[in-house]
Design an enzyme around this catalytic site. Structure first.
Site, mmCIF file in Angstrom:
data_model
loop_
_atom_site.group_PDB
_atom_site.id
_atom_site.type_symbol
_atom_site.label_atom_id
_atom_site.label_comp_id
_atom_site.label_asym_id
_atom_site.label_seq_id
_atom_site.Cartn_x
_atom_site.Cartn_y
_atom_site.Cartn_z
ATOM 1 N N ASP A 50 22.373 -37.865 -45.478
ATOM 2 C CA ASP A 50 21.597 -38.222 -44.314
ATOM 3 C C ASP A 50 22.073 -38.973 -43.177
ATOM 4 O OD1 ASP A 50 19.720 -36.207 -45.503
ATOM 5 O OD2 ASP A 50 18.253 -37.906 -46.723
ATOM 6 N N ASP B 32 10.026 -35.323 -52.390
ATOM 7 C CA ASP B 32 11.036 -34.798 -53.437
ATOM 8 C C ASP B 32 10.992 -35.748 -54.930
ATOM 9 O OD1 ASP B 32 11.998 -33.172 -51.234
ATOM 10 O OD2 ASP B 32 13.322 -34.711 -50.573
ATOM 11 N N ALA C 238 9.407 -45.118 -54.685
ATOM 12 C CA ALA C 238 10.514 -44.254 -53.582
ATOM 13 C C ALA C 238 10.183 -44.890 -52.342
ATOM 14 C CB ALA C 238 10.407 -43.073 -53.799
ATOM 15 N N LEU D 117 -1.166 -35.906 -50.617
ATOM 16 C CA LEU D 117 -2.041 -36.325 -49.451
ATOM 17 C C LEU D 117 -1.639 -37.768 -48.808
ATOM 18 C CD1 LEU D 117 -5.463 -35.118 -51.017
ATOM 19 C CD2 LEU D 117 -4.329 -33.938 -49.300
ATOM 20 N N GLY E 164 -3.400 -39.894 -51.831
ATOM 21 C CA GLY E 164 -3.064 -39.362 -53.079
ATOM 22 C C GLY E 164 -2.639 -37.883 -53.361
ATOM 23 N N GLY F 172 18.968 -34.215 -48.705
ATOM 24 C CA GLY F 172 18.935 -32.794 -49.076
ATOM 25 C C GLY F 172 17.745 -32.709 -50.013
HETATM 26 O O1 RIB Z 1 12.849 -34.778 -47.920
HETATM 27 C C1 RIB Z 1 13.573 -35.644 -47.331
HETATM 28 C C2 RIB Z 1 15.080 -34.879 -46.991
HETATM 29 O O2 RIB Z 1 14.566 -33.912 -45.955
HETATM 30 C C3 RIB Z 1 16.181 -35.688 -46.430
HETATM 31 O O3 RIB Z 1 16.923 -36.128 -47.776
HETATM 32 C C4 RIB Z 1 16.937 -34.596 -45.605
HETATM 33 O O4 RIB Z 1 18.265 -34.501 -46.032
HETATM 34 C C5 RIB Z 1 15.899 -33.259 -45.451
HETATM 35 O O5 RIB Z 1 16.670 -32.367 -46.138
#
Ligand code: RIB
Length: 295
Positions: A12, A241, A271, A210, A214, A38
């Site tokens: 990133d 993520d 996060a 959301l 939440g 990612g």
């Molecule tokens: O969800 C965030 C991610 O989306 C980032 O880390 C970026 O690499 C993309 O894949």
């Protein structure tokens, strides 16, 4: 209980700026940072730091961004036996972050776009859960879900970024996780009834994240609405993520869905309080302390 993530690995390249530029606009930002990202790798790291045994199947290149892309996975102890090195650039995400912590992301897929079904593991016996996203070629994601389902794994799909519905993929998905935008693209609407309509296409549970409102999770016989865990956001990159990775880690260790959703909600909020994607993922102890404080 072991989790396999089949997904993307990126470096990133992030710049904080006064605002996210509009089309045709140039804005001046701060210093750029290069950090591991990612969606696949972020979710693998989140699950591993939450305490799960995790392996990642994906691909990187043999270039200058490889090391940055793999740093978080290595540090978190994610198994890399199914990571492939391909003759393509490592995936790169160009990210602008606003002062409010919002982001805009453009992904140069690189090696991620060259992953094929031949790169999938030959054996699935060691895994109980498969976690998928939408940053690999759709045919690979669909085939991974099909093979995992046939082998008896629980398949969790985070349908991000938004794409047209893939009936073959949904049919092999046990738990679908989307945000509001992805829900609209997949099912053409919003709210509980729209989420519930997706249960007819395969998944046994659908979670809609959301943001500050939440999350909503529907199953055939229950609805779970969780308020967000309140924080002041610094950078929301990778928060979704973290939600997915922690949810699967909790489910993989046998926790009930409401407890897993609570842990994922708290972890995603934590996060947001630090910059970066994997660099911001909380560990098990921090999640546990925040959960205890929230009760
Ligand atoms: O969800 C965030 C991610 O989306 C980032 O880390 C970026 O690499 C993309 O894949």
């Amino acid at each position: 209980m072991s989790v396999l993530v089949v997904g993307s690995v990126n470096a990133d390249l992030t710049v904080r700026a006064g605002r996210i530029p509009a089309p045709g606009e140039t804005v001046l930002g701060g210093d750029a940072t290069v950090s591991p990202g990612g969606k696949g790798a972020n979710q693998a790291v989140a699950a591993a730091l939450a305490g799960a045994k995790v392996a990642l199947c994906g691909a990187v290149g043999q270039d200058a961004f490889r090391e940055a892309a793999l740093r978080g996975l290595t540090r978190a102890g994610v198994g890399l036996d199914h990571l492939h090195t391909l003759a393509a650039p490592t995936g790169l995400a160009l990210i602008t972050v606003s002062p409010e912590g919002e982001n805009a992301i453009t992904v140069a897929s690189g090696a991620n776009a060259h992953v094929t079904s031949d790169h999938l593991p030959q054996k699935w016996e060691g895994f109980t859960h498969l976690l998928l996203q939408g940053e690999l070629p759709p045919g690979v994601t669909r085939e991974a879900a099909r093979r995992a389902h046939a082998a008896g794994l629980t398949v969790v799909l985070n349908a991000a970024p938004a794409r047209e519905p893939d009936p073959g993929l949904l049919a092999h998905t046990h738990h679908l996780i989307v945000n509001e935008h992805e829900l609209a693209v997949l099912a053409g609407g919003a709210g509980e009834e729209t989420a519930r309509s997706l249960l007819e296409r395969g998944p046994g549970a659908v979670t809609v994240t959301l943001g500050s409102q939440g999350s909503l999770t529907v199953t055939p016989d229950a609805t779970h609405r969780l308020p967000a865990h309140r924080v002041t956001p610094v950078d929301t990159t990778g928060a979704g993520d973290t939600f997915c990775g922690v949810l699967v880690a909790w489910l993989a260790e046998g926790q009930a869905l409401p407890e897993a959703l609570q842990a994922a909600t708290v972890a995603a909020a934590l996060a947001c309080t630090r910059p970066g994607a994997q660099d911001a993922v909380p560990g098990r102890a921090e999640i546990g302390a925040a959960l205890a404080h929230a009760r």
